[in-house]
Design a protein around this motif. Sequence first.
Motif, PDB file in Angstrom:
ATOM      1  N   ALA A 177       0.761  -1.259  -0.226  1.00  0.00           N
ATOM      2  CA  ALA A 177      -0.070   0.101  -0.010  1.00  0.00           C
ATOM      3  C   ALA A 177       0.916   1.278   0.062  1.00  0.00           C
ATOM      4  N   GLU A 178       1.897   1.144   0.818  1.00  0.00           N
ATOM      5  CA  GLU A 178       2.848   2.456   0.862  1.00  0.00           C
ATOM      6  C   GLU A 178       3.531   2.497  -0.510  1.00  0.00           C
ATOM      7  N   LYS A 179       4.188   1.488  -0.916  1.00  0.00           N
ATOM      8  CA  LYS A 179       4.863   1.643  -2.339  1.00  0.00           C
ATOM      9  C   LYS A 179       3.915   1.952  -3.548  1.00  0.00           C
ATOM     10  N   ALA A 180       2.756   1.396  -3.444  1.00  0.00           N
ATOM     11  CA  ALA A 180       1.793   1.896  -4.578  1.00  0.00           C
ATOM     12  C   ALA A 180       0.856   3.035  -4.332  1.00  0.00           C
ATOM     13  N   ALA A 181       1.025   3.786  -2.965  1.00  0.00           N
ATOM     14  CA  ALA A 181       0.204   4.796  -2.908  1.00  0.00           C
ATOM     15  C   ALA A 181      -1.154   4.498  -3.039  1.00  0.00           C
ATOM     16  N   VAL A 182      -1.707   3.444  -2.578  1.00  0.00           N
ATOM     17  CA  VAL A 182      -3.211   3.149  -2.453  1.00  0.00           C
ATOM     18  C   VAL A 182      -3.606   2.552  -0.937  1.00  0.00           C
ATOM     19  N   SER A 183      -4.637   2.369  -0.607  1.00  0.00           N
ATOM     20  CA  SER A 183      -4.993   2.157   0.815  1.00  0.00           C
ATOM     21  C   SER A 183      -4.671   0.569   1.163  1.00  0.00           C
ATOM     22  N   ARG A 184      -4.292   0.179   2.042  1.00  0.00           N
ATOM     23  CA  ARG A 184      -4.316  -0.999   2.511  1.00  0.00           C
ATOM     24  C   ARG A 184      -5.595  -1.835   2.368  1.00  0.00           C
ATOM     25  N   SER A 185      -6.564  -1.090   2.754  1.00  0.00           N
ATOM     26  CA  SER A 185      -8.086  -1.823   2.516  1.00  0.00           C
ATOM     27  C   SER A 185      -8.470  -1.971   0.938  1.00  0.00           C
ATOM     28  N   THR A 186      -7.867  -1.221   0.317  1.00  0.00           N
ATOM     29  CA  THR A 186      -8.141  -1.455  -1.227  1.00  0.00           C
ATOM     30  C   THR A 186      -7.402  -3.032  -1.686  1.00  0.00           C
ATOM     31  N   ILE A 187      -6.122  -3.128  -1.290  1.00  0.00           N
ATOM     32  CA  ILE A 187      -5.424  -4.297  -1.165  1.00  0.00           C
ATOM     33  C   ILE A 187      -6.203  -5.662  -0.482  1.00  0.00           C
ATOM     34  N   THR A 236      -5.593   1.908 -10.499  1.00  0.00           N
ATOM     35  CA  THR A 236      -4.904   0.988  -9.138  1.00  0.00           C
ATOM     36  C   THR A 236      -4.098  -0.274  -9.537  1.00  0.00           C
ATOM     37  N   GLU A 237      -4.447  -1.079 -10.635  1.00  0.00           N
ATOM     38  CA  GLU A 237      -4.128  -2.290 -11.001  1.00  0.00           C
ATOM     39  C   GLU A 237      -2.406  -1.779 -11.645  1.00  0.00           C
ATOM     40  N   ALA A 238      -2.400  -0.620 -12.399  1.00  0.00           N
ATOM     41  CA  ALA A 238      -1.213  -0.019 -12.818  1.00  0.00           C
ATOM     42  C   ALA A 238      -0.230   0.334 -11.844  1.00  0.00           C
ATOM     43  N   GLN A 239      -0.792   0.932 -10.670  1.00  0.00           N
ATOM     44  CA  GLN A 239       0.178   1.287  -9.457  1.00  0.00           C
ATOM     45  C   GLN A 239       0.727   0.169  -8.737  1.00  0.00           C
ATOM     46  N   LEU A 240      -0.066  -0.929  -8.605  1.00  0.00           N
ATOM     47  CA  LEU A 240       0.234  -2.148  -8.143  1.00  0.00           C
ATOM     48  C   LEU A 240       1.271  -2.836  -8.820  1.00  0.00           C
ATOM     49  N   ARG A 241       1.077  -2.791 -10.193  1.00  0.00           N
ATOM     50  CA  ARG A 241       2.087  -3.457 -10.938  1.00  0.00           C
ATOM     51  C   ARG A 241       3.178  -2.742 -10.967  1.00  0.00           C
ATOM     52  N   LEU A 242       3.250  -1.598 -10.992  1.00  0.00           N
ATOM     53  CA  LEU A 242       4.657  -0.733 -11.239  1.00  0.00           C
ATOM     54  C   LEU A 242       5.515  -0.871  -9.918  1.00  0.00           C
ATOM     55  N   ALA A 243       4.520  -0.807  -8.726  1.00  0.00           N
ATOM     56  CA  ALA A 243       5.010  -1.134  -7.391  1.00  0.00           C
ATOM     57  C   ALA A 243       6.063  -2.602  -7.245  1.00  0.00           C
ATOM     58  N   PHE A 244       5.327  -3.226  -7.919  1.00  0.00           N
ATOM     59  CA  PHE A 244       5.864  -4.590  -8.091  1.00  0.00           C
ATOM     60  C   PHE A 244       6.989  -5.011  -8.800  1.00  0.00           C
ATOM     61  N   GLU A 245       6.876  -4.245 -10.084  1.00  0.00           N
ATOM     62  CA  GLU A 245       8.195  -4.164 -10.905  1.00  0.00           C
ATOM     63  C   GLU A 245       9.336  -3.446 -10.248  1.00  0.00           C
ATOM     64  N   GLU A 246       9.110  -2.235  -9.737  1.00  0.00           N
ATOM     65  CA  GLU A 246      10.234  -1.609  -9.121  1.00  0.00           C
ATOM     66  C   GLU A 246      10.782  -2.394  -7.926  1.00  0.00           C
ATOM     67  N   GLY A 247      10.093  -3.198  -7.421  1.00  0.00           N
ATOM     68  CA  GLY A 247      10.591  -4.104  -6.364  1.00  0.00           C
ATOM     69  C   GLY A 247      11.335  -5.048  -6.600  1.00  0.00           C
TER      70      GLY A 247
END
Length: 99
Positions: free
Chosen positions: A45-55, A69-80
């Motif tokens: 949630a912190e890395k993707a700038a979304v709420s924990r409840s969304t995840i 939101t999917e794009a934000q999550l995927r980008l966070a994973f790829e950067e990780g």
Amino acid sequence: MTYMVYIDQYGQLEIMGQGARETILTPALCRAARGLLDWTQTDLAEKAAVSRSTIRDYEGRHHDIHRATEAQLRLAFEEGGVKFVEIEGAGTGLCLASA
């Protein structure tokens, strides 16, 4: 109805219009990617700038997520360090990018 075609941030052709796009990041892939990185839902949630409840709700299949939101999550994973790969006959999989 006519749809427009564009190339998304991952270089894939997309068709604009309602229901035209299949989700790449499924709830199971989201949980698996977090596991590969040893991230909690809060970490993601912190890395993707979304709420924990969304995840939490998405991984628990309580609701779908928006494309952005999917794009934000995927980008966070790829950067990780997670790499999303298409496996012929099996769909999307993931692995850690080599260092």
